[in-house]
Enzyme design. Sequence first.
Site, PDB file in Angstrom:
ATOM      1  N   GLU A 381       0.856  -1.187   0.000  1.00  0.00           N
ATOM      2  CA  GLU A 381       0.000   0.000   0.000  1.00  0.00           C
ATOM      3  C   GLU A 381       0.896   1.241   0.000  1.00  0.00           C
ATOM      4  O   GLU A 381       1.872   1.305   0.759  1.00  0.00           O
ATOM      5  CB  GLU A 381      -0.852  -0.088   1.273  1.00  0.00           C
ATOM      6  CG  GLU A 381      -1.439   1.174   1.773  1.00  0.00           C
ATOM      7  CD  GLU A 381      -1.998   0.991   3.206  1.00  0.00           C
ATOM      8  OE1 GLU A 381      -2.380  -0.128   3.598  1.00  0.00           O
ATOM      9  OE2 GLU A 381      -2.038   2.002   3.925  1.00  0.00           O
ATOM     10  N   HIS A 467      -3.133  -5.605  10.793  1.00  0.00           N
ATOM     11  CA  HIS A 467      -4.001  -6.652  10.246  1.00  0.00           C
ATOM     12  C   HIS A 467      -3.894  -7.968  11.013  1.00  0.00           C
ATOM     13  O   HIS A 467      -3.458  -8.975  10.455  1.00  0.00           O
ATOM     14  CB  HIS A 467      -3.642  -6.915   8.778  1.00  0.00           C
ATOM     15  CG  HIS A 467      -3.750  -5.717   7.885  1.00  0.00           C
ATOM     16  ND1 HIS A 467      -3.158  -5.651   6.643  1.00  0.00           N
ATOM     17  CD2 HIS A 467      -4.405  -4.534   8.051  1.00  0.00           C
ATOM     18  CE1 HIS A 467      -3.442  -4.487   6.081  1.00  0.00           C
ATOM     19  NE2 HIS A 467      -4.186  -3.780   6.919  1.00  0.00           N
ATOM     20  N   ASN A 505      -5.569  -5.691   2.339  1.00  0.00           N
ATOM     21  CA  ASN A 505      -6.174  -5.184   3.577  1.00  0.00           C
ATOM     22  C   ASN A 505      -7.471  -5.961   3.827  1.00  0.00           C
ATOM     23  O   ASN A 505      -8.241  -6.201   2.900  1.00  0.00           O
ATOM     24  CB  ASN A 505      -6.453  -3.692   3.433  1.00  0.00           C
ATOM     25  CG  ASN A 505      -5.280  -2.976   2.797  1.00  0.00           C
ATOM     26  OD1 ASN A 505      -4.915  -3.270   1.671  1.00  0.00           O
ATOM     27  ND2 ASN A 505      -4.683  -2.072   3.509  1.00  0.00           N
TER      28      ASN A 505
HETATM   29  P1  FAE Z   1     -12.483  -5.154  15.029  1.00  0.00           P
HETATM   30  O1  FAE Z   1     -12.867  -4.200  13.957  1.00  0.00           O
HETATM   31  O2  FAE Z   1     -11.136  -5.011  15.657  1.00  0.00           O
HETATM   32  O3  FAE Z   1     -13.612  -5.054  16.156  1.00  0.00           O
HETATM   33  C1  FAE Z   1     -13.517  -5.704  17.380  1.00  0.00           C
HETATM   34  C2  FAE Z   1     -14.298  -4.900  18.406  1.00  0.00           C
HETATM   35  O4  FAE Z   1     -14.498  -5.698  19.562  1.00  0.00           O
HETATM   36  C3  FAE Z   1     -13.565  -3.649  18.884  1.00  0.00           C
HETATM   37  O5  FAE Z   1     -14.445  -2.543  18.833  1.00  0.00           O
HETATM   38  C4  FAE Z   1     -13.138  -3.984  20.311  1.00  0.00           C
HETATM   39  O6  FAE Z   1     -13.072  -2.853  21.166  1.00  0.00           O
HETATM   40  C5  FAE Z   1     -14.229  -4.949  20.730  1.00  0.00           C
HETATM   41  N1  FAE Z   1     -13.815  -5.917  21.765  1.00  0.00           N
HETATM   42  C6  FAE Z   1     -12.728  -6.715  21.750  1.00  0.00           C
HETATM   43  N2  FAE Z   1     -12.662  -7.506  22.827  1.00  0.00           N
HETATM   44  C7  FAE Z   1     -13.815  -7.191  23.572  1.00  0.00           C
HETATM   45  C8  FAE Z   1     -14.322  -7.650  24.812  1.00  0.00           C
HETATM   46  N3  FAE Z   1     -13.679  -8.602  25.540  1.00  0.00           N
HETATM   47  N4  FAE Z   1     -15.469  -7.118  25.274  1.00  0.00           N
HETATM   48  C9  FAE Z   1     -16.122  -6.150  24.552  1.00  0.00           C
HETATM   49  N5  FAE Z   1     -15.653  -5.667  23.367  1.00  0.00           N
HETATM   50  C10 FAE Z   1     -14.521  -6.193  22.884  1.00  0.00           C
HETATM   51  O7  FAE Z   1     -12.591  -6.663  14.539  1.00  0.00           O
HETATM   52  N6  FAE Z   1      -8.173  -2.904   7.017  1.00  0.00           N
HETATM   53  C11 FAE Z   1      -8.546  -2.697   5.742  1.00  0.00           C
HETATM   54  O8  FAE Z   1      -9.187  -3.557   5.129  1.00  0.00           O
HETATM   55  N7  FAE Z   1      -8.234  -1.501   5.119  1.00  0.00           N
HETATM   56  C12 FAE Z   1      -7.507  -0.527   5.724  1.00  0.00           C
HETATM   57  O9  FAE Z   1      -7.239   0.521   5.142  1.00  0.00           O
HETATM   58  C13 FAE Z   1      -7.070  -0.760   7.059  1.00  0.00           C
HETATM   59  N8  FAE Z   1      -6.326   0.161   7.726  1.00  0.00           N
HETATM   60  C14 FAE Z   1      -6.052  -0.026   9.056  1.00  0.00           C
HETATM   61  C15 FAE Z   1      -5.402   0.989   9.765  1.00  0.00           C
HETATM   62  C16 FAE Z   1      -5.224   0.865  11.140  1.00  0.00           C
HETATM   63  C17 FAE Z   1      -4.532   1.946  11.908  1.00  0.00           C
HETATM   64  C18 FAE Z   1      -5.694  -0.299  11.827  1.00  0.00           C
HETATM   65  C19 FAE Z   1      -5.520  -0.450  13.318  1.00  0.00           C
HETATM   66  C20 FAE Z   1      -6.321  -1.312  11.123  1.00  0.00           C
HETATM   67  C21 FAE Z   1      -6.499  -1.188   9.741  1.00  0.00           C
HETATM   68  N9  FAE Z   1      -7.167  -2.166   9.010  1.00  0.00           N
HETATM   69  C22 FAE Z   1      -7.473  -1.964   7.696  1.00  0.00           C
HETATM   70  C23 FAE Z   1      -7.579  -3.430   9.651  1.00  0.00           C
HETATM   71  C24 FAE Z   1      -9.080  -3.485   9.926  1.00  0.00           C
HETATM   72  O10 FAE Z   1      -9.515  -2.338  10.606  1.00  0.00           O
HETATM   73  C25 FAE Z   1      -9.345  -4.759  10.747  1.00  0.00           C
HETATM   74  O11 FAE Z   1      -8.952  -5.866   9.956  1.00  0.00           O
HETATM   75  C26 FAE Z   1     -10.812  -4.898  11.121  1.00  0.00           C
HETATM   76  O12 FAE Z   1     -11.242  -3.816  11.907  1.00  0.00           O
HETATM   77  C27 FAE Z   1     -11.032  -6.197  11.892  1.00  0.00           C
HETATM   78  O13 FAE Z   1     -12.413  -6.397  12.029  1.00  0.00           O
HETATM   79  P2  FAE Z   1     -12.979  -7.352  13.159  1.00  0.00           P
HETATM   80  O14 FAE Z   1     -14.436  -7.427  13.012  1.00  0.00           O
HETATM   81  O15 FAE Z   1     -12.191  -8.622  13.122  1.00  0.00           O
END
Ligand code: FAE
Length: 528
Positions: A381, A467, A505
Amino acid sequence: MAALQTAAALGFTRVSLASAHAAEPDAVESVPALVVGSGYGGAVAALRLGEAGIRTVVLEMGRLWNTAGPDGKVFCSTSAPDRRSMWFRTRTEAPLATFLWLDVVNKDISPYPGVLDRVRYDHMSVYVGRGVGGGSLVNGGMAVTPLQSYFAEQFPTVDTAEMYRTYFPRARSMLGVNTVDPAWFESTEWYRFTRISRKHATNTGLKTTFVPSVYDFAHMQREAAGTATRSALAQEVIYGNNHGKRTLDKTYLAAALGTGNVTIHTLEKVRSISRAPDGTYVLTADRIDDTGTVVGTKEYGCRYLFLGGGSIGTTELLVRARESGTLPALDPSVGTGWGANGNVMLGRANHLWDTVGENQSTMPVMGIDDWANAANPVFAEIAPLPTGLEHWVSLYLAITKNPERASFTYDSGSGAVRLGWSAAQSAVSVGMAKKLFDRINRANATIYRYDLFGSGNKVFADDFTYHPLGGCVLGRATDDYGRVKGYPRLYVTDGSLVPGSIGVNPFVTITALAERTMARVLVEDTAP
Ligand code: FAE
C-alpha cells in the site's frame, strides 16, 4: 491531611470495586442473542439478527464516538493528539515513532478510553480500534477484495464463486465502497505522494493498482475545493475521522439500530464466557468508566452468542475459556493459526526533485501489486505521511505472503493470554519486503529512510501489525460457517476466522465472510 483522607477514601473505593469481581454481578440480563464487539464481524451479526426480528445486545468495551470535545470535534488529528487518541495511555504510541530520529511524533496525553489501542505481546504489537465501530474508526478505509485465487487457497472449503458472486458484492455495497475519480487523482496536489511512488514502481517494471475506499471521495473533493470541512485532508485518520469516512456506526450499525431489535452497550468489557446447564451462554462483563476503573460487573445470559471481538479479542476470550475450564470442549486449534498478514512498514528517501508534497490525503488509494510474483509475493500500500511539510519520504505498508503462524497460550497464574510470535517470524516478512524495495531503490537510485522507527536506524517496522488475522480459523476451530466446534449456537464472525494472511487489507473479506455466516445461520440454526 485532607489529601491523605481523600486518597484513603479513593483507595477504599477501589478495593471494594476490585472485590466486585468475586462477588455477585450488579445486574443480570437475559437476551436471545448477544454479540461481543462492534467491529466488522460484530456489526454484520447485529444487523442481520436485528432484521430477523431477534432481540440482540452488542457489548463493546470502547465508547460511542458521537460527542464533540472542547474543540468542537469528536476525534483529534494525528498532528495534535490528545486523550481521545489512545486507549488509556499517558503517551501516544504512533506507528511512526520518530522523524529525523527526533521524538517529535508522540505526545503526552492523559489516560482515557481513546479510540486506538496498541496491544503489546512479546515480539508483536497489534493496533486495534476501540469504540462503536471497532477498526472502522481508525483504519485507512482501503476496501480491497482479495485475489480470487488467493482467497480460494486460504479458504479451500468455501464456495469461492458464491463468495465473489454474492457476499463480496453485498459487503462492498453495505460498506459504501467507492473509488477515486482518476482525473482528479492525476491533478490534485493531495495525491502527489502517490503519483511519485507510482512513477518509481513503473520505473522498476512493477504494476500499480487503484484500491477502492470507504472514504467518500465526493466529500474529499469538496474538502480540496474548500466547500466541506476537512478530515482526510486535515491529517485525520488513525485517531478517527470527523467527516467523510463511512465507518460502521454510519452503515451496518446504524441499520442494525434501525431494526429496533438491537441495543449497544458501551464501556463493557467481556471477561469470561461459560455455559449454563440448560445450554445457554453466560458472559461476565466489567463495566468501566472514563478512568478505566471497573465500576461494576454485569452478567448476561443468551441462547445465541456471536463473537466479534476481532482476531485477538475473540481468540483471547476463547483460549481463556478453554484453558480455565469454562468451555473445556473447545477444539485444540482455538488459539492457533495466527498471523500478521505479513505487515511491514518502511520509508524510502526520494531525490530532491521528486517532491511528495506538503499536502497529503490520509486515505491511501493505490498499491504496488507484485503478488503474482511467485518468488516473492508482495502487495504494498502506498501510504501517506501527512505532516504539512515537504519531507521527500515515500511510505509503504507492505503485505507479504509470510507463511509463519503463531499460537496463543494461557498463563493460569496471571490469567493472561500470550501470543507466541517471534522476531524471527517477522524477519520473514522483512526479507520479502526488502527484496521488493531493494529493486525499487536500485531502479530509482534511491535509499531507505533510517530515521522513522526509533533511534536504532531501523528501516523495516516489523514489530507491529494493523491486520491481526486468525486464532479461530474457519474450518478448524469452527465449522465452515463460523460455528464453534463443540458448542452449539456459539459463532465467530470476525478476523480470527482468516488464517493469518489474505494478501490485501482485510476488512472487506471479514465483512463478506460474516455475511455468509449470517445468511446460513439464520436459516438453519434459528428455527423454533
Ligand atoms: P475489530 O474491527 O477489531 O472489532 C472488534 C471490536 O471488539 C472492537 O471494537 C473492540 O473494542 C471490541 N472488543 C474486543 N474484545 C472485547 C471484549 N472482551 N469485550 C467487549 N468488546 C470487545 O474486529 N483494514 C482494511 O481492510 N483496510 C484498511 O485501510 C485498514 N487500515 C487499518 C489501519 C489501522 C490503523 C488499523 C488499526 C487497522 C487497519 N485495518 C485496515 C484493519 C481493519 O480495521 C481490521 O482488519 C478490522 O477492523 C477487523 O475487524 P474485526 O471485526 O475482526
